[in-house]
Design a protein around this motif. Structure first.
Motif, mmCIF file in Angstrom:
data_model
loop_
_atom_site.group_PDB
_atom_site.id
_atom_site.type_symbol
_atom_site.label_atom_id
_atom_site.label_comp_id
_atom_site.label_asym_id
_atom_site.label_seq_id
_atom_site.Cartn_x
_atom_site.Cartn_y
_atom_site.Cartn_z
ATOM 1 N N HIS A 1 0.830 -1.217 0.000
ATOM 2 C CA HIS A 1 0.000 0.000 0.000
ATOM 3 C C HIS A 1 0.857 1.256 0.000
ATOM 4 O O HIS A 1 0.556 2.229 -0.686
ATOM 5 C CB HIS A 1 -0.952 0.005 1.215
ATOM 6 C CG HIS A 1 -2.140 -0.885 1.001
ATOM 7 N ND1 HIS A 1 -2.431 -1.939 1.820
ATOM 8 C CD2 HIS A 1 -3.078 -0.892 0.034
ATOM 9 C CE1 HIS A 1 -3.514 -2.560 1.369
ATOM 10 N NE2 HIS A 1 -3.925 -1.939 0.281
ATOM 11 N N SER B 1 1.021 4.286 -2.760
ATOM 12 C CA SER B 1 0.889 5.723 -2.466
ATOM 13 C C SER B 1 2.154 6.474 -2.866
ATOM 14 O O SER B 1 2.098 7.632 -3.300
ATOM 15 C CB SER B 1 0.531 5.957 -0.999
ATOM 16 O OG SER B 1 1.600 5.568 -0.187
ATOM 17 N N SER B 2 3.324 5.805 -2.760
ATOM 18 C CA SER B 2 4.573 6.441 -3.214
ATOM 19 C C SER B 2 4.509 6.708 -4.705
ATOM 20 O O SER B 2 4.905 7.781 -5.172
ATOM 21 C CB SER B 2 5.772 5.520 -2.975
ATOM 22 O OG SER B 2 5.853 5.160 -1.659
ATOM 23 N N VAL C 1 1.905 7.098 -6.540
ATOM 24 C CA VAL C 1 0.931 8.161 -6.837
ATOM 25 C C VAL C 1 1.607 9.534 -6.684
ATOM 26 O O VAL C 1 1.512 10.401 -7.549
ATOM 27 C CB VAL C 1 -0.306 8.053 -5.918
ATOM 28 C CG1 VAL C 1 -1.159 9.307 -6.001
ATOM 29 C CG2 VAL C 1 -1.129 6.828 -6.291
ATOM 30 N N SER D 1 -6.113 5.470 -7.725
ATOM 31 C CA SER D 1 -4.649 5.386 -7.639
ATOM 32 C C SER D 1 -4.072 4.817 -8.923
ATOM 33 O O SER D 1 -3.078 5.319 -9.461
ATOM 34 C CB SER D 1 -4.224 4.496 -6.467
ATOM 35 O OG SER D 1 -4.616 5.077 -5.264
ATOM 36 N N LEU E 1 -7.392 12.390 -5.385
ATOM 37 C CA LEU E 1 -6.712 11.677 -4.305
ATOM 38 C C LEU E 1 -6.148 12.593 -3.232
ATOM 39 O O LEU E 1 -6.053 12.227 -2.067
ATOM 40 C CB LEU E 1 -5.550 10.857 -4.881
ATOM 41 C CG LEU E 1 -5.945 9.566 -5.588
ATOM 42 C CD1 LEU E 1 -4.739 8.946 -6.230
ATOM 43 C CD2 LEU E 1 -6.549 8.596 -4.590
ATOM 44 N N THR E 2 -5.701 13.766 -3.633
ATOM 45 C CA THR E 2 -5.102 14.668 -2.651
ATOM 46 C C THR E 2 -5.942 15.948 -2.605
ATOM 47 O O THR E 2 -6.579 16.310 -3.586
ATOM 48 C CB THR E 2 -3.660 15.045 -3.058
ATOM 49 O OG1 THR E 2 -3.718 15.622 -4.352
ATOM 50 C CG2 THR E 2 -2.744 13.849 -3.083
ATOM 51 N N SER F 1 6.325 8.559 1.714
ATOM 52 C CA SER F 1 5.338 7.571 2.173
ATOM 53 C C SER F 1 5.874 6.711 3.307
ATOM 54 O O SER F 1 5.199 6.520 4.330
ATOM 55 C CB SER F 1 4.923 6.660 1.020
ATOM 56 O OG SER F 1 4.308 7.405 0.037
#
Lengths: 251, 306
Positions: free
Chosen positions: B6, B10-11, B13, B145, B214-215, B256
Motif C-alpha cells: 500500500h 501511495s509512493s 501516486v 490510484s 486523491l489529494t 510515504s
C-alpha cells in the motif's frame, strides 16, 4: 546577388565590423581572409542573421535581409556552416541531415530522399555512419557532415567559416575538392579562412579584412600578383617581424 | 507485506505527480534555460478548471480537455509574455534571473486569480473512472490510484514518442542541444519553444487532473507542488528529461515510508533533508577534496594499501 553596404555590426557596445561593403555575384566564390579578430566570422554571422547590423544594409537578391531571424534567411537560400562545425553531437548523422533538410522535407519528401542519397554519394563515409552519433565522428567526418547538412537543402549561397580548421592536410584536400565541385556547379560561396593557401584555387575573388575593415578586394589573379605583400602586411608576416623588433628594442 | 504494498502504491501516486510536473519543468527549461516557477500553478488551475466543469455536469472528457487546454494556454502565455521578452535580449545570467523572477510573479498572479475565483475552499474530488477498487488476493488498490499511475505512464510514453518519433520532437531535441545552431537549419526557434511550453503545460495540468481526486487541492497547492516538482527535477538533473522519473520515485518512497514508519509529522522534514543532502553533498565532497581534508585521504587509503 548578396550585397553588404557600410555594415557596422558587433557584440554589445563593441563594433567589430566597421563600414564593411562587399558584393557576391551569382555563381561567384569569394574568399574572406584576415588575421584573428579581423571580423571574418562576424561578417558571416551578420549575413546569416545571428547578428543584427547596427548600421548599413545587407541585401540578398535585391531585398533587405539585415536583422531578419536566421531561420528566415535560411529559407531565402543562404546557408552558413559555422566555425567548429556546430553539429548536434547527441543526434545521429541521419538526424543531423534531417534537421538540415527540414525545409526540403516539408516541401517535398521525395526530393528530400533524393538529396539524402546525393549527400551519401558525395560523402560515402556518412552513409556508412548514418546511425552513429555525430559527436563520435572524426574531425574530417564532422566537417563533411556539417557541409552535407547545409547542402541537402540546396542553398543558393553557401557560407563556410574556416572549413579547414583543425583538419589533417589530406582531409582538407578532400573538403576543398568538394568545394571545387560545388563552385563548378555554379553555387555562390563565401569562404572564410585565416590564410589564403587552401582557398585560392577555388575562388574568383579575395577580400582581405583587417580590424573590421575591407583593406583589399581583388580578383584571384590580382591577389596572387601581390599575395606576398598582402600576406606580409595583413596576415602576420611583417607585423610579427615589426612586433619582434619593437620588443627587442624595448627590452 | 500488505502495508508495504500500500505504501508503494501511495509512493507511486506521489511520484507520478512529481514526475509529470518535473517533465513539464524540463520541457520549458531545455528550450529557454529558465525554470518556470509557475508550473505548480498550472497544475492547480488545470485541476480546478476540470473539477469545476465536472461539478457542473459537463461530460468528463470535455472537462479533462478544458483542464488540458488551460495548461496549454498558460504555458504559452508564460513563454510568450513573461520569459521570451526577457530572454530575447540574450541568454545572459542576469536575464535568466529576471525571467525566473518573472515566472515567480506569474505564479503569484495565477494563485491570486484562483483565490478570487474559488476562494480558499478545497476542490471537490471528481474521480475519472469511479471510486471502485481492484482486489488481488487480500491486496486492494483504488482505481483512482491506478488511474494516476497509469495516466502518468501514458503521458511519459506520449512525451517520449513526441520527442523521438516525430519531426517536431527532433526539432525540440535540437533546440534543447543548441538553439542558435537549430535556427541556422531554417527551424523557427520561437515556434519550437512555444510547442515545448505548450506540451509542458498540458502534462502539468493533466497531473493536476489525475491527482486531484486523491489529494486535497487548494489554491495554495500550486506553490507546494512547484517546490516538490522542482526538487525532483533538480535531483534528477535539470534539463535531463527522464532523470526526473527515478528522482520522483525516490522522493515519493521517502515521503510515504517515513510518514508511516517514522512519523507523519516529520515526513516532509526528513524528505527535504534527504533532498538537501543529495543536492549539496557532492559539492561538499568536492570542496573538501579541494581543501585536502580527511575525505581524499580516506579515498586514497585503499589505493595506498594495495
Amino acid at each position: 546577388m548578396l550585397e553588404l553596404s557600410g555594415v557596422v555590426a558587433g557584440y554589445g557596445d563593441q563594433m567589430v565590423l566597421q563600414e564593411v561593403s562587399v558584393r557576391v555575384h551569382p555563381g561567384e566564390a569569394v574568399a574572406v581572409i584576415g588575421p584573428n579578430g579581423a571580423g571574418k566570422s562576424t561578417m558571416l554571422k551578420t549575413i546569416s542573421g545571428m547578428l543584427r547590423p547596427q548600421r548599413g544594409t545587407v541585401q540578398w537578391q535585391g531585398k533587405g535581409i539585415g536583422g531578419n531571424p536566421p531561420h528566415r534567411i535560411v529559407g531565402r537560400g543562404i546557408s552558413h556552416v559555422q566555425e567548429g562545425r556546430a553539429l548536434f553531437g547527441n543526434l545521429t548523422v541521419q538526424e543531423n541531415l534531417r534537421l538540415g533538410g527540414h525545409l526540403t522535407w516539408r516541401r517535398d519528401r521525395g526530393r528530400y530522399q533524393q538529396r539524402l542519397l546525393d549527400m551519401f554519394e558525395l560523402f560515402p563515409t556518412l552513409s556508412e555512419r548514418r546511425n552513429q552519433r555525430a559527436g563520435t565522428l572524426s574531425g574530417g567526418e564532422q566537417q563533411m557532415l556539417a557541409i552535407a547538412r547545409v547542402l541537402i537543402r540546396e542553398p543558393e549561397l553557401l557560407m563556410l567559416d574556416e572549413p579547414s580548421l583543425g583538419l589533417a592536410p589530406i582531409v582538407i584536400q578532400r573538403i576543398y575538392e568538394v568545394i571545387g565541385r560545388l563552385k563548378a556547379s555554379g553555387m555562390s560561396m563565401v569562404i572564410v579562412e585565416p590564410q589564403p593557401q587552401h582557398v585560392l584555387d577555388v575562388v574568383d575573388r579575395v577580400v582581405v579584412l583587417d580590424r573590421g575593415r575591407v583593406v583589399e578586394d581583388a580578383s584571384r589573379a590580382d591577389f596572387a600578383a601581390q599575395a606576398e605583400d598582402l600576406i606580409n602586411t595583413y596576415l602576420g608576416g611583417r607585423r610579427r617581424a615589426a612586433m619582434a623588433s619593437s620588443n627587442g628594442g624595448t627590452s | 507485506m500488505l502495508t508495504n504494498l500500500h505504501l508503494l502504491v501511495s509512493s507511486l501516486v506521489l511520484a507520478s505527480s512529481y514526475a509529470l510536473v518535473g517533465i513539464g519543468y524540463n520541457l520549458a527549461y531545455s528550450t529557454l534555460r529558465v525554470i518556470n516557477f509557475a508550473q505548480g500553478q498550472i497544475y492547480m488551475l488545470g485541476a480546478f478548471i476540470f473539477a469545476t466543469l465536472a461539478g457542473t455536469g459537463t461530460p468528463l472528457v470535455f472537462a479533462v480537455l478544458a483542464g488540458m487546454c488551460t495548461g496549454a494556454l498558460l504555458g504559452i502565455i508564460i513563454e510568450r509574455f513573461v520569459i521570451t521578452p526577457i530572454m530575447r535580449q540574450g541568454f545572459s545570467h542576469g536575464n535568466t534571473q529576471a525571467a525566473l523572477l518573472g515566472t515567480v510573479a506569474a505564479g503569484i498572479v495565477l494563485t491570486e486569480v484562483a483565490n478570487r475565483a474559488w476562494g480558499s475552499k478545497e476542490l471537490p474530488a471528481v474521480a475519472l473512472f469511479g471510486s471502485g477498487a481492484v482486489h488481488i488476493g487480500s491486496f486492494t488498490v483504488g482505481i483512482d490510484s491506478l488511474t494516476v499511475i497509469g495516466g502518468a505512464v501514458v503521458c511519459m510514453v506520449a512525451v517520449w514518442a513526441l520527442l523521438y518519433r516525430t519531426s517536431v520532437g527532433l526539432q525540440m531535441r535540437a533546440v534543447f542541444a543548441d538553439p542558435q545552431v537549430t535556427q541556422l537549419q531554417g527551424i523557427n526557434f520561437r515556434t519550437v519553444t512555444s510547442i515545448s511550453f505548450l506540451v509542458g503545460g498540458v502534462i502539468t495540468a493533466l497531473a493536476g487532473i489525475l491527482v486531484s481526486p486523491l489529494t486535497s487541492v487548494t489554491t495554495s497547492s500550486g506553490l507546494q507542488l512547484s517546490i516538490q516538482g522542482i526538487l525532483a527535477t533538480l535531483v534528477g538533473g535539470l534539463g535531463r528529461m527522464w532523470g526526473v522519473v527515478p528522482a520522483a520515485i525516490a522522493i515519493g518512497l521517502c515521503q510515504s515510508f517515513v510518514s508511516y514508519y517514522v512519523t507523519n509529522q516529520y515526513a516532509d522534514l526528513v524528505t527535504y533533508a534527504a533532498i538537501f543532502v543529495a543536492l549539496v553533498a557532492p559539492h561538499w565532497i568536492r570542496a573538501a577534496r579541494g581543501r585536502g581534508s580527511w575525505l581524499p585521504t580516506l579515498r586514497r587509503q585503499p589505493a595506498t594499501a594495495a
